[in-house]
Design an enzyme around this catalytic site. Structure first.
Site, PDB file in Angstrom:
ATOM      1  N   LEU A  23     -23.355   3.112 -62.049  1.00  0.00           N
ATOM      2  CA  LEU A  23     -21.890   3.023 -62.101  1.00  0.00           C
ATOM      3  C   LEU A  23     -21.354   2.096 -61.007  1.00  0.00           C
ATOM      4  O   LEU A  23     -20.158   1.850 -60.938  1.00  0.00           O
ATOM      5  CB  LEU A  23     -21.281   4.417 -61.926  1.00  0.00           C
ATOM      6  CG  LEU A  23     -21.601   5.415 -63.042  1.00  0.00           C
ATOM      7  CD1 LEU A  23     -21.007   6.768 -62.716  1.00  0.00           C
ATOM      8  CD2 LEU A  23     -21.087   4.924 -64.379  1.00  0.00           C
ATOM      9  N   SER A  24     -22.253   1.589 -60.175  1.00  0.00           N
ATOM     10  CA  SER A  24     -21.809   0.739 -59.066  1.00  0.00           C
ATOM     11  C   SER A  24     -21.044  -0.504 -59.527  1.00  0.00           C
ATOM     12  O   SER A  24     -20.020  -0.840 -58.938  1.00  0.00           O
ATOM     13  CB  SER A  24     -22.991   0.354 -58.184  1.00  0.00           C
ATOM     14  OG  SER A  24     -23.502   1.503 -57.554  1.00  0.00           O
ATOM     15  N   LYS A  73     -35.720   2.426 -52.526  1.00  0.00           N
ATOM     16  CA  LYS A  73     -35.057   2.704 -51.237  1.00  0.00           C
ATOM     17  C   LYS A  73     -36.011   2.704 -50.034  1.00  0.00           C
ATOM     18  O   LYS A  73     -35.603   2.413 -48.916  1.00  0.00           O
ATOM     19  CB  LYS A  73     -34.321   4.048 -51.288  1.00  0.00           C
ATOM     20  CG  LYS A  73     -33.038   3.995 -52.100  1.00  0.00           C
ATOM     21  CD  LYS A  73     -32.258   5.293 -51.959  1.00  0.00           C
ATOM     22  CE  LYS A  73     -30.933   5.194 -52.700  1.00  0.00           C
ATOM     23  NZ  LYS A  73     -30.032   6.295 -52.393  1.00  0.00           N
ATOM     24  N   ASP A 109     -25.427   6.133 -47.423  1.00  0.00           N
ATOM     25  CA  ASP A 109     -25.394   7.442 -48.095  1.00  0.00           C
ATOM     26  C   ASP A 109     -24.891   8.539 -47.156  1.00  0.00           C
ATOM     27  O   ASP A 109     -24.224   9.474 -47.581  1.00  0.00           O
ATOM     28  CB  ASP A 109     -26.787   7.828 -48.616  1.00  0.00           C
ATOM     29  CG  ASP A 109     -27.122   7.131 -49.930  1.00  0.00           C
ATOM     30  OD1 ASP A 109     -26.187   6.787 -50.677  1.00  0.00           O
ATOM     31  OD2 ASP A 109     -28.319   6.935 -50.212  1.00  0.00           O
ATOM     32  N   ALA A 138     -32.705  11.965 -51.012  1.00  0.00           N
ATOM     33  CA  ALA A 138     -31.286  12.317 -50.828  1.00  0.00           C
ATOM     34  C   ALA A 138     -31.130  13.379 -49.746  1.00  0.00           C
ATOM     35  O   ALA A 138     -30.172  13.361 -48.968  1.00  0.00           O
ATOM     36  CB  ALA A 138     -30.694  12.810 -52.141  1.00  0.00           C
ATOM     37  N   LEU A 232     -24.769  16.764 -55.245  1.00  0.00           N
ATOM     38  CA  LEU A 232     -24.789  15.306 -55.205  1.00  0.00           C
ATOM     39  C   LEU A 232     -24.730  14.692 -56.606  1.00  0.00           C
ATOM     40  O   LEU A 232     -24.507  13.503 -56.766  1.00  0.00           O
ATOM     41  CB  LEU A 232     -26.027  14.788 -54.463  1.00  0.00           C
ATOM     42  CG  LEU A 232     -26.234  15.273 -53.029  1.00  0.00           C
ATOM     43  CD1 LEU A 232     -27.247  14.384 -52.314  1.00  0.00           C
ATOM     44  CD2 LEU A 232     -24.942  15.335 -52.228  1.00  0.00           C
ATOM     45  N   TYR A 234     -23.060  13.873 -60.217  1.00  0.00           N
ATOM     46  CA  TYR A 234     -21.665  13.729 -60.670  1.00  0.00           C
ATOM     47  C   TYR A 234     -21.516  13.718 -62.182  1.00  0.00           C
ATOM     48  O   TYR A 234     -20.400  13.652 -62.676  1.00  0.00           O
ATOM     49  CB  TYR A 234     -21.001  12.477 -60.058  1.00  0.00           C
ATOM     50  CG  TYR A 234     -21.821  11.225 -60.167  1.00  0.00           C
ATOM     51  CD1 TYR A 234     -21.780  10.446 -61.311  1.00  0.00           C
ATOM     52  CD2 TYR A 234     -22.636  10.833 -59.119  1.00  0.00           C
ATOM     53  CE1 TYR A 234     -22.541   9.303 -61.418  1.00  0.00           C
ATOM     54  CE2 TYR A 234     -23.401   9.676 -59.211  1.00  0.00           C
ATOM     55  CZ  TYR A 234     -23.353   8.922 -60.369  1.00  0.00           C
ATOM     56  OH  TYR A 234     -24.112   7.790 -60.460  1.00  0.00           O
TER      57      TYR A 234
END
Length: 293
Positions: A23-24, A73, A109, A138, A232, A234
């Site tokens: 969605l960025s 990451k 984050d 996360a 976390l 959505y």
């Protein structure tokens, strides 16, 4: 409104695999359009074995910066010239920018996670207890965020003892190792009644498995009224976990705000300006997800 692309348009993006669900681009392109800047933010699907050559290609074509999502990451760290102490501590990078012809990695984050806890739900956390479900990437940002907020106790709960041990040991070169404790899942019944903040960092309950929750109804029933439950995830909104917590009288926060705020922090770095239209970014995501406020 779409941005007109010319030979002068500067390039931003997100790398991941898969990345088509990200969605960025929705959020960042809305902000760029609002600011009237000549940038475009694109999704780049990059397979793990192509990461090194992709980053070299980004440098060659003059990419200004990019977001990093699963599974890159941690793998990206050796390919960067510099990483911030914060990203070093967490051992994960989610934001990369081009500075002096070098790639610099950081992690927004943490900022994203703590933003609602520093604004809307601000309180003195120094007497409070945080319970964190999960011990993946996360969870690392959440632990660092809770340490930054100054929680009295931080408990990380996982199902796999070996992974929990690895999680604990991976912090051993930093002073943060003694700031949290790890527990097996069986210990939850004694931890949840103490929790002022309960965070789900696991993917359990995420679309399409929307009827699942990391906790049973019995487990969540001991959550104190007025505690904060933070998921976390959505999509869906709200998750099963948050629905159950709300029935217990908890205050609930979902992952959409974290997504927005980590994006805001990244955009400030890339554009080198403080003025970023947060509300436009939030609204773009809500519209895209059909959550019109």
């Amino acid at each position: 409104m779409t941005n007109k692309i010319t030979g002068k348009t500067k390039l931003l993006g997100v790398i991941g695999h898969p990345v088509e669900h990200s969605l960025s681009p929705v959020m960042h392109n809305a902000a760029i359009a609002q600011l009237g800047l000549d940038y475009i933010y694109l999704p780049f699907p990059i397979e793990p074995q192509n990461l090194k050559v992709a980053i070299a290609g980004f440098a060659a074509v003059g990419v200004v910066g990019f977001s990093v999502t699963i599974p890159h990451k941690q793998a990206i760290i050796p390919l960067l010239s510099e990483i911030t102490p914060l990203a070093q501590t967490i051992g994960a990078v989610n934001t990369v920018s081009r500075q002096n012809n070098q790639w610099v990695g950081t992690n927004t984050d943490i900022e994203g996670f703590i933003a609602p806890l520093e604004t809307t739900y601000k309180q003195d956390w120094s007497q409070k207890v945080a319970v964190i479900l999960g011990n993946g990437g996360a969870a690392r940002a959440v632990v660092a965020g809770c340490i930054q907020l100054g929680f009295a106790q931080i408990h990380v709960v996982g199902r796999n003892m070996q992974k929990l041990e690895e999680f604990r040991n991976s912090w051993s070169n930093s002073s943060l190792a003694e700031k949290f404790q790890v527990h097996q899942w069986e210990e939850l019944p004694k931890l949840i009644p103490q929790a002022n903040l309960l965070v789900n960092t696991t993917p359990i309950g995420m679309y399409p498995k929307v009827d699942e929750s990391p906790l049973s109804v019995e487990e969540i029933a001991s959550l104190p009224t007025g505690a904060i439950a933070y998921d976390l995830i959505y999509i869906p909104k709200p998750t099963q976990f948050l629905q159950q917590a709300e029935k217990q009288g908890a205050i609930v926060i979902d992952g959409l705000e974290m997504l927005v705020q980590q994006g805001v922090a990244a955009l400030k770095i890339w554009l080198q300006q403080e003025n970023v239209p947060v509300e436009v970014m939030r609204q773009a995501l809500q519209n895209h997800l059909g959550l019109g406020k």
